[in-house]
Motif scaffolding. Sequence first.
Motif, PDB file in Angstrom:
ATOM      1  N   UNK A  71     -16.306  16.632  18.707  1.00 48.17           N
ATOM      2  CA  UNK A  71     -14.977  16.567  19.312  1.00 48.17           C
ATOM      3  C   UNK A  71     -15.066  16.112  20.757  1.00 48.17           C
ATOM      4  N   UNK A  72     -15.997  16.681  21.500  1.00 42.78           N
ATOM      5  CA  UNK A  72     -16.161  16.333  22.902  1.00 42.78           C
ATOM      6  C   UNK A  72     -16.623  14.890  23.075  1.00 42.78           C
ATOM      7  N   UNK A  73     -17.554  14.457  22.247  1.00 41.12           N
ATOM      8  CA  UNK A  73     -18.063  13.083  22.350  1.00 41.12           C
ATOM      9  C   UNK A  73     -16.981  12.068  22.014  1.00 41.12           C
ATOM     10  N   UNK A  74     -16.314  12.255  20.902  1.00 41.35           N
ATOM     11  CA  UNK A  74     -15.311  11.294  20.456  1.00 41.35           C
ATOM     12  C   UNK A  74     -14.051  11.327  21.313  1.00 41.35           C
ATOM     13  N   UNK A  75     -13.698  12.516  21.794  1.00 42.47           N
ATOM     14  CA  UNK A  75     -12.507  12.654  22.635  1.00 42.47           C
ATOM     15  C   UNK A  75     -12.761  12.350  24.095  1.00 42.47           C
ATOM     16  N   UNK A  76     -14.041  12.221  24.463  1.00 45.05           N
ATOM     17  CA  UNK A  76     -14.429  11.915  25.847  1.00 45.05           C
ATOM     18  C   UNK A  76     -13.937  12.964  26.846  1.00 45.05           C
ATOM     19  N   UNK A  77     -13.919  14.228  26.374  1.00 42.76           N
ATOM     20  CA  UNK A  77     -13.480  15.328  27.236  1.00 42.76           C
ATOM     21  C   UNK A  77     -14.010  16.628  26.649  1.00 42.76           C
ATOM     22  N   UNK A  78     -13.861  17.709  27.400  1.00 40.83           N
ATOM     23  CA  UNK A  78     -14.247  19.017  26.867  1.00 40.83           C
ATOM     24  C   UNK A  78     -13.317  19.376  25.714  1.00 40.83           C
ATOM     25  N   UNK A  79     -13.868  20.013  24.705  1.00 39.66           N
ATOM     26  CA  UNK A  79     -13.045  20.448  23.575  1.00 39.66           C
ATOM     27  C   UNK A  79     -12.009  21.474  24.013  1.00 39.66           C
ATOM     28  N   UNK A  80     -12.242  22.110  25.133  1.00 38.10           N
ATOM     29  CA  UNK A  80     -11.294  23.076  25.684  1.00 38.10           C
ATOM     30  C   UNK A  80      -9.912  22.444  25.886  1.00 38.10           C
ATOM     31  N   UNK A  81      -9.879  21.153  26.208  1.00 43.15           N
ATOM     32  CA  UNK A  81      -8.601  20.468  26.409  1.00 43.15           C
ATOM     33  C   UNK A  81      -7.729  20.503  25.170  1.00 43.15           C
ATOM     34  N   UNK A  82      -8.353  20.381  23.998  1.00 43.32           N
ATOM     35  CA  UNK A  82      -7.591  20.444  22.751  1.00 43.32           C
ATOM     36  C   UNK A  82      -7.115  21.871  22.482  1.00 43.32           C
ATOM     37  N   UNK A  83      -7.950  22.848  22.809  1.00 44.59           N
ATOM     38  CA  UNK A  83      -7.537  24.240  22.655  1.00 44.59           C
ATOM     39  C   UNK A  83      -6.317  24.527  23.528  1.00 44.59           C
ATOM     40  N   UNK A  84      -6.343  24.010  24.752  1.00 48.21           N
ATOM     41  CA  UNK A  84      -5.213  24.219  25.658  1.00 48.21           C
ATOM     42  C   UNK A  84      -3.945  23.538  25.139  1.00 48.21           C
ATOM     43  N   UNK A  85      -4.105  22.346  24.534  1.00 46.13           N
ATOM     44  CA  UNK A  85      -2.946  21.661  23.958  1.00 46.13           C
ATOM     45  C   UNK A  85      -2.331  22.484  22.829  1.00 46.13           C
ATOM     46  N   UNK A  86      -3.174  23.002  21.953  1.00 50.98           N
ATOM     47  CA  UNK A  86      -2.695  23.800  20.820  1.00 50.98           C
ATOM     48  C   UNK A  86      -2.020  25.074  21.338  1.00 50.98           C
ATOM     49  N   UNK A  87      -2.684  25.744  22.275  1.00 45.77           N
ATOM     50  CA  UNK A  87      -2.103  26.971  22.828  1.00 45.77           C
ATOM     51  C   UNK A  87      -0.807  26.693  23.572  1.00 45.77           C
ATOM     52  N   UNK A  88      -0.661  25.470  24.067  1.00 44.17           N
ATOM     53  CA  UNK A  88       0.564  25.075  24.765  1.00 44.17           C
ATOM     54  C   UNK A  88       1.669  24.630  23.827  1.00 44.17           C
ATOM     55  N   UNK A  89       1.422  24.700  22.525  1.00 45.97           N
ATOM     56  CA  UNK A  89       2.465  24.379  21.563  1.00 45.97           C
ATOM     57  C   UNK A  89       2.271  23.091  20.781  1.00 45.97           C
ATOM     58  N   UNK A  90       1.275  22.300  21.110  1.00 47.63           N
ATOM     59  CA  UNK A  90       1.036  21.041  20.384  1.00 47.63           C
ATOM     60  C   UNK A  90       0.150  21.317  19.173  1.00 47.63           C
ATOM     61  N   UNK A  91       0.706  22.028  18.216  1.00 44.90           N
ATOM     62  CA  UNK A  91      -0.053  22.472  17.041  1.00 44.90           C
ATOM     63  C   UNK A  91      -0.444  21.327  16.116  1.00 44.90           C
ATOM     64  N   UNK A  92       0.104  20.150  16.305  1.00 47.65           N
ATOM     65  CA  UNK A  92      -0.277  18.996  15.477  1.00 47.65           C
ATOM     66  C   UNK A  92      -1.761  18.680  15.628  1.00 47.65           C
ATOM     67  N   UNK A  93      -2.360  19.043  16.755  1.00 48.43           N
ATOM     68  CA  UNK A  93      -3.786  18.779  16.961  1.00 48.43           C
ATOM     69  C   UNK A  93      -4.663  19.581  16.001  1.00 48.43           C
ATOM     70  N   UNK A  94      -4.121  20.623  15.398  1.00 46.02           N
ATOM     71  CA  UNK A  94      -4.894  21.401  14.430  1.00 46.02           C
ATOM     72  C   UNK A  94      -5.254  20.581  13.190  1.00 46.02           C
ATOM     73  N   UNK A  95      -4.478  19.554  12.897  1.00 40.75           N
ATOM     74  CA  UNK A  95      -4.737  18.739  11.709  1.00 40.75           C
ATOM     75  C   UNK A  95      -5.422  17.418  12.027  1.00 40.75           C
ATOM     76  N   UNK A  96      -5.788  17.193  13.279  1.00 42.64           N
ATOM     77  CA  UNK A  96      -6.449  15.943  13.658  1.00 42.64           C
ATOM     78  C   UNK A  96      -7.837  15.881  13.031  1.00 42.64           C
ATOM     79  N   UNK A  97      -8.239  14.716  12.523  1.00 39.13           N
ATOM     80  CA  UNK A  97      -9.556  14.609  11.879  1.00 39.13           C
ATOM     81  C   UNK A  97     -10.697  14.735  12.883  1.00 39.13           C
ATOM     82  N   UNK A  98     -11.786  15.345  12.436  1.00 44.39           N
ATOM     83  CA  UNK A  98     -13.004  15.501  13.228  1.00 44.39           C
ATOM     84  C   UNK A  98     -12.813  16.248  14.533  1.00 44.39           C
ATOM     85  N   UNK A  99     -11.821  17.090  14.605  1.00 48.54           N
ATOM     86  CA  UNK A  99     -11.593  17.837  15.829  1.00 48.54           C
ATOM     87  C   UNK A  99     -11.631  19.327  15.558  1.00 48.54           C
TER      88      UNK A  99
END
Length: 135
Positions: free
Chosen positions: A64-92
Motif C-alpha cells: 500500500x505504501x509503495x504503490x500509494x507513494x505515502x504512508x498507509x496511515x494516510x488511508x487510515x485517516x481518510x477512512x476514519x474521516x468518513x471516506x469509507x470507499x477506500x476500504x474497497x480499493x484494490x491492494x490497499x
Amino acid sequence: MKSKAVLTQTETSQILAAARQEALANAWAVSIAIVDDGGHLLAFERLDGASPISSYISMEKARTSALGRRESKGYEEMVNGGRTAFLSAPLLTSLEGGVPVIVDGQVIAAVGVSGVRSDQDAQVAKVGIAALNTD
C-alpha cells in the motif's frame, strides 16, 4: 530519462536488521515486510510469537505504501474521516504501519510492519528506514 536509486540486498538487510532490533528491544512480536516501488517483496521476517495474520498484513501495508507513494496511515485517516470507499480499493490496507523509503524525493521501496498497535508498527518501520545510509 530519469534515474533513481534501488535497494540492493545489502540495504534491504540493513533495514530489516534495524527494524528487527527495534521490535525485539520493545518485546514486540511483529512481521516485517520490505517491498520495491512496485510492491514486490524483497525481504520478509516473522518474529517469534507474531500471529500468522501479521504476515499478510505487513506485506499489504508495505505494498500500500509503495504503490500509494505515502504512508498507509494516510488511508487510515481518510477512512476514519468518513471516506469509507477506500476500504474497497484494490491492494490497499487502510492501517498505519506501511512507510515509504524515499531517496532523492522518489519512493524506491516501502516497509510494512504488523503485530502490535499501528503506531508501534510504524515506529518499527521508521527505525528500519532510518538505518538506511542514503548519503
